[in-house]
Motif scaffolding. Structure first.
Motif, PDB file in Angstrom:
ATOM      1  N   LEU A  99       0.736  -1.139  -0.121  1.00  0.00           N
ATOM      2  CA  LEU A  99       0.024  -0.053  -0.135  1.00  0.00           C
ATOM      3  C   LEU A  99       0.880   1.194  -0.030  1.00  0.00           C
ATOM      4  N   SER A 100       1.839   1.277   0.883  1.00  0.00           N
ATOM      5  CA  SER A 100       2.899   2.477   0.929  1.00  0.00           C
ATOM      6  C   SER A 100       3.855   2.550  -0.363  1.00  0.00           C
ATOM      7  N   ALA A 152      -4.151   9.089   6.083  1.00  0.00           N
ATOM      8  CA  ALA A 152      -3.685   7.572   6.177  1.00  0.00           C
ATOM      9  C   ALA A 152      -3.552   7.139   7.771  1.00  0.00           C
ATOM     10  N   VAL A 153      -2.946   7.985   8.477  1.00  0.00           N
ATOM     11  CA  VAL A 153      -2.809   7.992  10.041  1.00  0.00           C
ATOM     12  C   VAL A 153      -4.245   7.724  10.689  1.00  0.00           C
ATOM     13  N   LEU A 197      -8.964   1.750   6.683  1.00  0.00           N
ATOM     14  CA  LEU A 197      -8.271   1.238   5.471  1.00  0.00           C
ATOM     15  C   LEU A 197      -7.882  -0.022   5.441  1.00  0.00           C
ATOM     16  N   VAL A 198      -7.302  -0.641   6.620  1.00  0.00           N
ATOM     17  CA  VAL A 198      -6.794  -2.193   6.602  1.00  0.00           C
ATOM     18  C   VAL A 198      -8.083  -2.894   6.315  1.00  0.00           C
ATOM     19  N   THR A 199      -9.222  -2.575   7.109  1.00  0.00           N
ATOM     20  CA  THR A 199     -10.467  -3.376   7.199  1.00  0.00           C
ATOM     21  C   THR A 199     -10.873  -3.194   5.751  1.00  0.00           C
ATOM     22  N   LEU A 200     -10.850  -1.966   4.824  1.00  0.00           N
ATOM     23  CA  LEU A 200     -11.377  -2.078   3.659  1.00  0.00           C
ATOM     24  C   LEU A 200     -10.374  -2.731   2.684  1.00  0.00           C
ATOM     25  N   LEU A 201      -9.250  -2.620   2.650  1.00  0.00           N
ATOM     26  CA  LEU A 201      -8.361  -3.017   1.607  1.00  0.00           C
ATOM     27  C   LEU A 201      -7.677  -4.369   1.886  1.00  0.00           C
ATOM     28  N   LEU A 236       0.771   0.585   9.125  1.00  0.00           N
ATOM     29  CA  LEU A 236       0.373   1.598   7.898  1.00  0.00           C
ATOM     30  C   LEU A 236       0.596   3.026   8.382  1.00  0.00           C
ATOM     31  N   ARG A 237       0.412   3.020   9.782  1.00  0.00           N
ATOM     32  CA  ARG A 237       0.597   4.556  10.270  1.00  0.00           C
ATOM     33  C   ARG A 237       2.078   5.026  10.271  1.00  0.00           C
ATOM     34  N   VAL A 238       3.136   4.064  10.617  1.00  0.00           N
ATOM     35  CA  VAL A 238       4.308   4.315  10.145  1.00  0.00           C
ATOM     36  C   VAL A 238       4.843   4.516   8.764  1.00  0.00           C
ATOM     37  N   LEU A 239       4.272   3.599   8.064  1.00  0.00           N
ATOM     38  CA  LEU A 239       4.681   3.686   6.425  1.00  0.00           C
ATOM     39  C   LEU A 239       4.109   4.721   5.790  1.00  0.00           C
TER      40      LEU A 239
END
Length: 398
Positions: free
Chosen positions: A243-244, A289-290, A296-300, A312-315
């Motif tokens: 994703l990132s 994104a943060v 986003l994780v649930t959706l993607l 994802l928050r870090v990336l």
């Protein structure tokens, strides 16, 4: 402004395609196979980067001086692509990748290498929408193919990587490849001599080291996790990292613009404007994104990938630094500052290996890999832009 909006819209098709492909890959393959897909993508990236033999950057720099030879660059890159794919095949199998998966992924490497040369030609002619069109077409094809495979129950690691690589190749051939074929008459493109080929290979050798170091910066996280972590953690990280990494398609819009600015008047001001726009665009996207990471994780990605939210928050912020690093690389290549380009790549690779080694050895796993990516991208991007500023001052005689 209208042209710019069209161009950016085409580049945005790639991250938008993620809304189609990410959940299908995550759920269609499962965590373990999603990890294998991440590994073969990393190996294919190494092969493409190494096999290009620095010809895209040499060709772009020669376009600025009017000495570019399309035939020389194409032949050297094609030969390198074939050889790199051949070497990468047994390496992938040694790392546990299925032979069919490896073969499907690597057979497209020579064509993907050529697309980087075509991209430079479009930049030099300010035909930036062609590069955007290549990106957009590849994204649409990739989404359509993966969705179709999922619908008929034929989504495997081999069919997934085949769809991804095929889409990249066809997207490039149908847009910038077709245009490069039409433009070839305006360039020096007669049959090259052996001396010209070896000279181009020699000039590209610093870029060979650069691409290897850069690929270490961008792809060693997945490979080191493969060696030091569990298959489940690898799969979750590979899904989040994909994703990132999608921002590289967006950064292509800014990189093309920034490189094209070097071919016009007052390049310093024009490049600065592109970097400012990139900063605003990137930070807004990262903050969104943060805030929305769990959704986003649930959706993607769906069930089984819940722990990817913290990654994802870090990336997300790592993605902003990655875009600046990509643009910095492009700027240094365009001004022919190969020594500074090598130094930037060395900083990124060294920082990546050091931080990954420390964090993964201490048992931080996927979380450590995410922080290692953020740190290395940030350090390398700052170094690259500072070195570009110095190179531009030198070229301006200051």
């Amino acid at each position: 402004m209208r042209h710019r909006l069209i161009e950016l819209s085409l580049f945005l098709l790639a991250p938008l395609a993620i809304f189609v492909t990410s959940p299908l890959l995550a759920q269609g393959l499962g965590v373990t196979d999603r990890g294998e897909l991440g590994v073969i993508q990393s190996i294919a990236s190494f092969a493409a980067a190494f096999g290009a033999l620095g010809q895209a950057e040499v060709f772009l720099a020669d376009l600025r001086t009017g000495t570019a030879n399309l035939s020389v660059a194409s032949r050297v890159a094609m030969t390198g692509g074939v050889l790199a794919a051949g070497v990468a095949l047994p390496v992938a199998m040694a790392l546990g990748v299925d032979p069919l998966v490896a073969l499907v992924a690597l057979c497209f490497v020579p064509v993907i290498n050529q697309s980087q040369i075509w991209r430079g030609l479009a930049v030099s002619r300010h035909k930036l929408r062609l590069n955007a069109a290549a990106n957009g077409l590849a994204a649409v094809l990739r989404a359509g193919l993966i969705a179709g495979l999922f619908a008929v129950g034929a989504l495997t690691v081999a069919s997934a990587i085949g769809s991804i690589q095929f889409a990249l190749a066809i997207g490039a051939v149908a847009t910038i490849g077709w245009s490069a074929w039409r433009w070839r008459r305006g360039l020096k493109s007669e049959r090259p001599s052996m001396r010209e080929l070896t000279d181009s290979l020699r000039r590209g050798s610093p870029m060979l080291v650069f691409t290897l170091l850069t690929t270490v910066t961008l792809r060693s996280d997945v490979l080191m996790l493969d060696a030091l972590s569990t298959s489940s953690e690898l799969g979750i990280y590979a899904a989040a990292a994909s994703l990132s990494m999608a921002v590289l398609s967006i950064s292509g819009a800014f990189k093309s613009r920034a490189q094209a600015a070097l071919f016009g008047e007052d390049p310093r001001k024009a490049v600065g404007r592109e970097l400012l726009i990139l900063l605003v665009f990137g930070m807004v996207g990262a903050l969104i994104a943060v805030i929305t990471a769990p959704y986003l994780v649930t959706l993607l990605l769906g069930p089984g990938y819940e722990s990817a939210a913290s990654l994802l928050r870090v990336l997300a912020f790592g993605s902003v630094a990655l875009m600046f690093l990509d643009v910095g690389h492009g700027l240094l290549a365009a001004v022919g500052a190969r020594g500074r380009l090598l130094l930037t790549a060395a900083v990124g690779a060294g920082c990546t290996v050091l931080t990954l080694s420390v964090l993964l050895t201490w048992g931080y796993g996927a979380e450590g890999a995410a922080w290692a990516s953020l740190v290395s991208y940030s350090v390398a991007s700052v170094a690259g832009l500072l070195l570009f500023n110095g190179a531009l001052r030198t070229s301006e005689g200051r």
